[in-house]
Design a protein around this motif. Structure first.
Motif, mmCIF file in Angstrom:
data_model
loop_
_atom_site.group_PDB
_atom_site.id
_atom_site.type_symbol
_atom_site.label_atom_id
_atom_site.label_comp_id
_atom_site.label_asym_id
_atom_site.label_seq_id
_atom_site.Cartn_x
_atom_site.Cartn_y
_atom_site.Cartn_z
ATOM 1 N N GLN A 277 119.727 61.856 63.628
ATOM 2 C CA GLN A 277 118.994 61.858 62.361
ATOM 3 C C GLN A 277 118.130 60.610 62.195
ATOM 4 O OE1 GLN A 277 122.267 62.067 62.719
ATOM 5 N NE2 GLN A 277 123.407 60.660 61.359
ATOM 6 N N ASP A 278 118.570 59.490 62.787
ATOM 7 C CA ASP A 278 117.784 58.259 62.685
ATOM 8 C C ASP A 278 116.428 58.405 63.363
ATOM 9 O OD1 ASP A 278 119.922 57.064 61.389
ATOM 10 O OD2 ASP A 278 120.784 56.283 63.247
ATOM 11 N N LEU A 279 116.431 59.046 64.529
ATOM 12 C CA LEU A 279 115.185 59.170 65.286
ATOM 13 C C LEU A 279 114.333 60.335 64.793
ATOM 14 C CD1 LEU A 279 116.288 58.307 68.928
ATOM 15 C CD2 LEU A 279 115.650 56.825 67.026
ATOM 16 N N LYS A 280 114.978 61.416 64.352
ATOM 17 C CA LYS A 280 114.203 62.535 63.813
ATOM 18 C C LYS A 280 113.405 62.108 62.592
ATOM 19 C CE LYS A 280 115.626 66.715 63.538
ATOM 20 N NZ LYS A 280 116.381 67.943 63.207
ATOM 21 N N ALA A 281 113.939 61.139 61.847
ATOM 22 C CA ALA A 281 113.268 60.674 60.634
ATOM 23 C C ALA A 281 112.011 59.851 60.944
ATOM 24 C CB ALA A 281 114.229 59.836 59.797
ATOM 25 N N LEU A 282 111.835 59.440 62.185
ATOM 26 C CA LEU A 282 110.687 58.601 62.535
ATOM 27 C C LEU A 282 109.389 59.383 62.663
ATOM 28 C CD1 LEU A 282 112.260 56.238 65.251
ATOM 29 C CD2 LEU A 282 111.946 55.789 62.810
ATOM 30 N N VAL A 283 109.506 60.691 62.943
ATOM 31 C CA VAL A 283 108.307 61.495 63.180
ATOM 32 C C VAL A 283 108.371 62.793 62.373
ATOM 33 C CG1 VAL A 283 107.831 60.577 65.482
ATOM 34 C CG2 VAL A 283 109.400 62.509 65.238
ATOM 35 N N ASN A 284 107.191 63.361 62.141
ATOM 36 C CA ASN A 284 107.134 64.700 61.561
ATOM 37 C C ASN A 284 106.827 65.701 62.669
ATOM 38 O OD1 ASN A 284 104.272 64.770 61.990
ATOM 39 N ND2 ASN A 284 103.984 63.614 60.077
ATOM 40 N N ASP A 285 106.651 66.952 62.317
ATOM 41 C CA ASP A 285 106.471 68.005 63.322
ATOM 42 C C ASP A 285 105.171 67.873 64.100
ATOM 43 O OD1 ASP A 285 108.880 69.098 62.571
ATOM 44 O OD2 ASP A 285 107.997 70.561 61.179
ATOM 45 N N THR A 286 104.227 67.106 63.614
ATOM 46 C CA THR A 286 102.929 66.976 64.298
ATOM 47 C C THR A 286 102.843 65.711 65.139
ATOM 48 O OG1 THR A 286 101.872 65.783 62.459
ATOM 49 C CG2 THR A 286 101.843 68.205 62.384
ATOM 50 N N GLN A 287 103.875 64.894 65.121
ATOM 51 C CA GLN A 287 103.852 63.624 65.848
ATOM 52 C C GLN A 287 104.763 63.651 67.071
ATOM 53 O OE1 GLN A 287 105.105 61.305 62.384
ATOM 54 N NE2 GLN A 287 103.173 60.150 62.468
ATOM 55 N N TRP A 288 104.378 62.875 68.085
ATOM 56 C CA TRP A 288 105.199 62.655 69.263
ATOM 57 C C TRP A 288 105.933 61.327 69.108
ATOM 58 C CZ3 TRP A 288 105.744 65.550 73.849
ATOM 59 C CH2 TRP A 288 104.969 66.716 73.908
ATOM 60 N N LEU A 289 107.190 61.304 69.551
ATOM 61 C CA LEU A 289 107.972 60.074 69.534
ATOM 62 C C LEU A 289 107.997 59.507 70.947
ATOM 63 C CD1 LEU A 289 109.754 58.135 67.893
ATOM 64 C CD2 LEU A 289 111.731 59.540 68.550
ATOM 65 N N LEU A 290 107.486 58.287 71.091
ATOM 66 C CA LEU A 290 107.383 57.638 72.397
ATOM 67 C C LEU A 290 108.451 56.557 72.504
ATOM 68 C CD1 LEU A 290 103.502 57.030 72.374
ATOM 69 C CD2 LEU A 290 104.748 59.165 72.834
ATOM 70 N N MET A 291 109.132 56.505 73.639
ATOM 71 C CA MET A 291 110.204 55.525 73.813
ATOM 72 C C MET A 291 110.269 55.036 75.251
ATOM 73 S SD MET A 291 113.624 57.960 73.636
ATOM 74 C CE MET A 291 113.108 58.776 72.133
ATOM 75 N N THR A 292 111.093 54.015 75.481
ATOM 76 C CA THR A 292 111.308 53.490 76.821
ATOM 77 C C THR A 292 112.339 54.357 77.548
ATOM 78 O OG1 THR A 292 113.172 52.050 76.310
ATOM 79 C CG2 THR A 292 110.968 51.174 75.883
ATOM 80 N N GLU A 293 112.385 54.205 78.877
ATOM 81 C CA GLU A 293 113.395 54.930 79.646
ATOM 82 C C GLU A 293 114.799 54.461 79.287
ATOM 83 O OE1 GLU A 293 114.250 56.313 84.257
ATOM 84 O OE2 GLU A 293 112.810 54.714 83.845
ATOM 85 N N LYS A 294 114.923 53.186 78.968
ATOM 86 C CA LYS A 294 116.213 52.643 78.563
ATOM 87 C C LYS A 294 116.714 53.317 77.295
ATOM 88 C CE LYS A 294 118.195 48.205 77.108
ATOM 89 N NZ LYS A 294 117.983 46.745 77.062
ATOM 90 N N ASP A 295 115.814 53.629 76.362
ATOM 91 C CA ASP A 295 116.201 54.346 75.149
ATOM 92 C C ASP A 295 116.498 55.805 75.455
ATOM 93 O OD1 ASP A 295 115.869 52.235 73.172
ATOM 94 O OD2 ASP A 295 113.737 52.376 73.582
ATOM 95 N N ALA A 296 115.727 56.393 76.378
ATOM 96 C CA ALA A 296 115.833 57.824 76.642
ATOM 97 C C ALA A 296 117.204 58.221 77.174
ATOM 98 C CB ALA A 296 114.748 58.246 77.634
ATOM 99 N N VAL A 297 117.850 57.338 77.967
ATOM 100 C CA VAL A 297 119.153 57.713 78.535
ATOM 101 C C VAL A 297 120.209 57.869 77.429
ATOM 102 C CG1 VAL A 297 118.670 56.565 80.733
ATOM 103 C CG2 VAL A 297 119.865 55.306 78.944
ATOM 104 N N LYS A 298 119.946 57.294 76.270
ATOM 105 C CA LYS A 298 120.901 57.398 75.163
ATOM 106 C C LYS A 298 120.590 58.555 74.220
ATOM 107 C CE LYS A 298 119.978 53.100 74.087
ATOM 108 N NZ LYS A 298 119.970 51.759 73.450
#
Length: 337
Positions: A277-298
């Protein structure tokens, strides 16, 4: 407060003088600790395989993990069987454990998972680095593939573990900040500590004459959900960037350098465990969420279709790799002899 300290660590602020008693205490403790090891009251313990430490002098993200991945892959290309150990920062597990591609990052930490994913090496994490080293030595021998080297992800100040060589990673932009030790400055130890390093790496910025410049080369954007290549042009999409690493601004700068103008950049604490829920709140349906590979493994277990990550590869001049090859040959030959 955190932002003020980070700025003051880069450019000295008079308010930091209030920390002089703590600075003096920290300096005395670290000096005494080094002395105890130097005169033999405290003993460094060796394992049966030469250990290469990859560490840094300052707090915060300096780019050690890409260096560990680069070094392990390089050593593998030379024909060495390499294992990796780590403290496992951010992991909740108290014991010494082996790490594979399916290990929960909440147990082992994010960086170990990333290292195993990229190198396929034998890896262990734990508070006791010597126990972690012995665990992978035993595992490798029982599989009939003895280790030639162990790479320690961090641990430059872990004097209990005897090492064959040290590699120091320097943030090329922040360098050593205001030059002071903790807590007045960002330094765990003074710069003289690098004098015996077989390689000093400058991550970005302008390297000094005795430093090797490391460039972090971005690969293709990949889906957090299934690791597939993201085929849309993110520079033409609405995007939000997030990073839970030691120095989030480095990732945000990389995104900007790729021509992506984000709607927002969100920094989290290093090794943070995310909730969906923390990360879903960062973007709406029209936005892409960009992150590092270190974040992605979690985040893979609960990732949405519009979340993606950017793998990066550490690259060096060919001469750097040839010099390391020679050093490794000397270490391996001398250790076995």
């Amino acid at each position: 407060m955190k932002a003020f300290i980070e700025q003051a660590w880069q450019k000295f602020h008079p308010a930091l003088l209030l920390l002089l008693p703590l600075w003096a205490l920290y300096g005395c403790i670290t000096a005494l600790r080094r002395l105890l090891y130097a005169i033999g009251i405290k003993k460094s313990e060796a394992v049966s395989v030469p250990v290469i430490i990859v560490g840094n002098l300052t707090v915060g993200g300096n780019g050690k993990t890409p260096v560990v991945v680069w070094l392990v892959k390089l050593m593998q290309s030379f024909g060495y069987n390499v294992g990796v150990i780590s403290r496992g920062y951010g992991g909740a597990n108290e014991a010494t454990i082996l790490v594979d591609e399916d290990t929960d990052s909440t147990l082992c930490g994010d960086e170990p998972r990333l290292i195993v994913n990229q190198t396929g090496c034998l890896m262990a994490v734990g508070r006791d680095r010597i126990a972690a080293a012995n665990l992978i030595i035993e595992q490798a021998e029982s599989a009939g593939k003895p280790l030639d080297f162990i790479v320690s992800d961090d641990g430059l100040q872990h004097y209990r573990l005897k090492r064959a060589a040290e590699i120091v990673v320097i943030d090329g932009q922040r360098r050593f900040g205001n030059g002071w030790l903790l807590p007045i400055g960002p330094n765990r130890e003074a710069q003289w500590r690098m004098k015996d390093a077989i390689l000093k790496i400058c991550n970005g910025g302008e390297p000094l004459s005795d430093e090797a410049l490391m460039t972090l080369t971005p690969a293709q954007w990949l889906s957090v959900k299934d690791n597939s290549v993201v085929k849309v042009d993110l520079a033409k999409q609405a995007t939000v960037a997030m990073a839970g690493i030691g120095y989030p601004q480095r990732f945000f700068d990389t995104v900007a350098n790729l021509g992506i103008n984000t709607d927002n950049n969100v920094g989290f604490a290093d090794h943070k465990h995310y909730q969906q829920q923390d990360l879903k709140a960062l973007v709406n349906d029209t936005q892409w969420l960009l992150m590092t590979e270190k974040d992605a493994v979690k985040c893979k277990a609960f990732a949405a279709d519009n979340w993606c990550y950017l793998p990066v590869t550490a690259t060096f001049q060919p001469q750097v790799e040839q010099n390391i090859k020679k050093k490794l040959e000397e270490i391996h030959h001398g250790f076995r002899r």
